[in-house]
Enzyme design. Structure first.
Site: not given
Length: 259
Positions: A131, A200
């Site tokens: 990202h 996570g």
């Protein structure tokens, strides 16, 4: 070292035994691992001057076209918010694991992250960013990399020296495609690994969430390990470690490297 419950200790031992029998491991980390270092996630409510905005309404190309100053100011604020954050025990454990296996030529460990911070690198890991990077910038018009020093306390827009377009963060915004090379590397790693670990991440943000599918349904039929205090209950998960990464990973890596 945090004392884990018997069931967590058992699941970590299962994960260690699985990893000891594997030659290729791919790890995908998400916002949860950075949240343990105090970096807010996109799901967290905005604070201060930005409490009336949603992150999704600012992190997109359309918002930058409409009001580049607003979006740039928000990213400058976010950079100042996280600039002093440090890697936590989970980041350090992953770095120690990756470095140890590289030095021993023991097995291949690929680290893929959805996070835009540099905490993996600060800890010493080599990571592929799907990202983008919070601390890098490029031109919104000609796409040229902008590598001049930037004062992150200054919200003034910067013009590209090549085309005079506005400089933007080198981040993948909502609606934009992932960087081609990084995505190809991530898919290849997922398809060829024997163990795939999610840490996570909610596994709901595509296309990155699709890496689990690629790993599970590849010819290697990778074992899927999930480390998350809030389990996703994904039926493809083989070993679920319901704990914070900063608690579970140091113990997992200690056991794995102590053989």
């Amino acid at each position: 070292m945090t004392q884990l419950s018997p069931i967590l200790s058992t699941n970590i031992e299962k994960a260690v035994n699985c990893l000891r029998q594997s030659d290729t491991v791919c790890i995908l980390t998400g916002a949860g691992i950075s949240a343990e270092s105090g970096i807010p996630t996109f799901r967290d409510k905005q604070t201060g001057l930005w409490e009336n905005y949603r992150a999704e309404d600012l992190a997109n190309a359309g918002a930058f076209e409409r009001d580049p100053n607003l979006v740039w100011s928000w990213y400058q604020w976010r950079r100042n918010l996280v600039k002093d954050k440090q890697p936590n025990p989970a980041h350090h454990a992953l770095a120690r694991w990756q470095q140890a296996w590289q030095q021993q030529n023991k097995a291949e460990l690929t680290l893929i992250t959805q996070n835009v911070d540099d905490l993996h690198e600060q800890a010493g890991s080599i990571a592929t960013h799907l990202h983008g990077h919070l601390w890098k910038n490029r031109c919104s018009k000609c796409d040229a990399i902008y590598d001049m020093p930037i004062d992150y306390t200054d919200a003034q827009l910067i013009h590209c020296p090549h085309c005079q377009g506005f400089i933007r963060p080198d981040i993948v915004w909502f609606g934009e495609g992932l960087p081609v090379d990084e995505w190809l590397h991530a898919k290849l790693s997922a398809r060829t690994c024997q163990v795939f670990i999610t840490i996570g991440t909610s596994s709901i943000v595509y296309p990155a969430a699709g890496l689990v599918d690629l790993a599970k349904y590849s010819p290697y039929q990778a074992k899927i390990i999930e480390i998350n205090p809030n389990p996703t209950d994904n039926p493809m998960v083989d070993i679920q470690i319901q704990a914070k990464a900063g608690e579970a990973l140091p113990q997992l890596v200690n056991q794995l490297l102590s053989e």
